[in-house]
Scaffold this motif. Structure first.
Motif: not given
Length: 212
Positions: A48-72
């Motif tokens: 639901d949170a990821v869907a809200a992110l895409l909606a806030a940007k006006g972006r569809g599911r065909h453009m999934p966001p990258p994932v940021l991490v704190a460690s290699t």
């Protein structure tokens, strides 16, 4: 009502990181500084949170966001069948402006969009971003702007575009380089640059990694 915190003041930074962590746990959105541009973030494991992110940007599911991490080391937890050259790239450019697309671990329970079994991963070179990621774990993060508009390099630009769709804004001053990360498809035997950004093909070649 959105909250905004300055990460340039130690006390306010700590309060902001706590508020952002709380917002992520509540499946809300956060804007944070990175070493490239400002990012809009959500819990990567909350659909639901990821869907809200895409909606806030006006972006569809065909453009999934990258994932940021704190460690290699988190790379091995999120990706599977990692090609040997991927570790060469991440050892050289992480933390930093390099995003690697890998096959995702099949055991992961998440929904980033239409990923076709892959995940794009990056470790940013920004202490505020890393401090938040250490508290939250992996975050789905996209540039903090409306799709089709310039990426935000200041907190004001992010606020102007995203407004109340974001719960917490973390102001770290002007974003790092303002140049987006280089995205490399690492799902094959030879890496392929998908988007040219702050890391050049020449820099990758200097590592002895052949780019397709």
């Amino acid at each position: 009502m959105s909250e905004r915190f300055s990460c340039l003041d130690d006390d306010e930074r700590e309060a902001g990181l706590e508020a952002a962590w709380s917002a992520v746990r509540d499946k809300a959105l956060v804007v944070m500084p990175t070493d490239t541009v400002y990012g809009i973030a959500a819990d990567a494991f909350e659909a639901d949170a990821v869907a809200a992110l895409l909606a806030a940007k006006g972006r569809g599911r065909h453009m999934p966001p990258p994932v940021l991490v704190a460690s290699t080391t988190t790379l091995d937890a999120l990706a599977s069948r990692i090609e040997p050259y991927v570790h060469t790239l991440t050892e050289a450019f992480w933390p930093g402006p390099l995003t690697v697309i890998c096959r995702q671990q099949e055991s992961l329970v998440w929904d980033l969009g239409e990923t076709r079994g892959t995940v794009a991963i990056r470790m940013p070179d920004d202490e505020n971003a890393l401090a938040l990621l250490r508290r939250t774990g992996p975050l789905a993060v996209s540039s903090a702007n409306l799709t089709g508009h310039p990426a935000a390099t200041t907190i004001e630009q992010a606020e102007d575009q995203l407004g109340s769709s974001v719960a917490v804004y973390l102001d770290g001053g002007p974003a790092g380089s303002g140049v987006p990360s280089t995205i490399v498809d690492c799902t094959g035997e030879t890496p392929r640059i998908v988007r040219v950004g702050a890391v050049t093909a020449e820099q990758i070649a200097e590592l002895g990694v052949e780019v397709g």
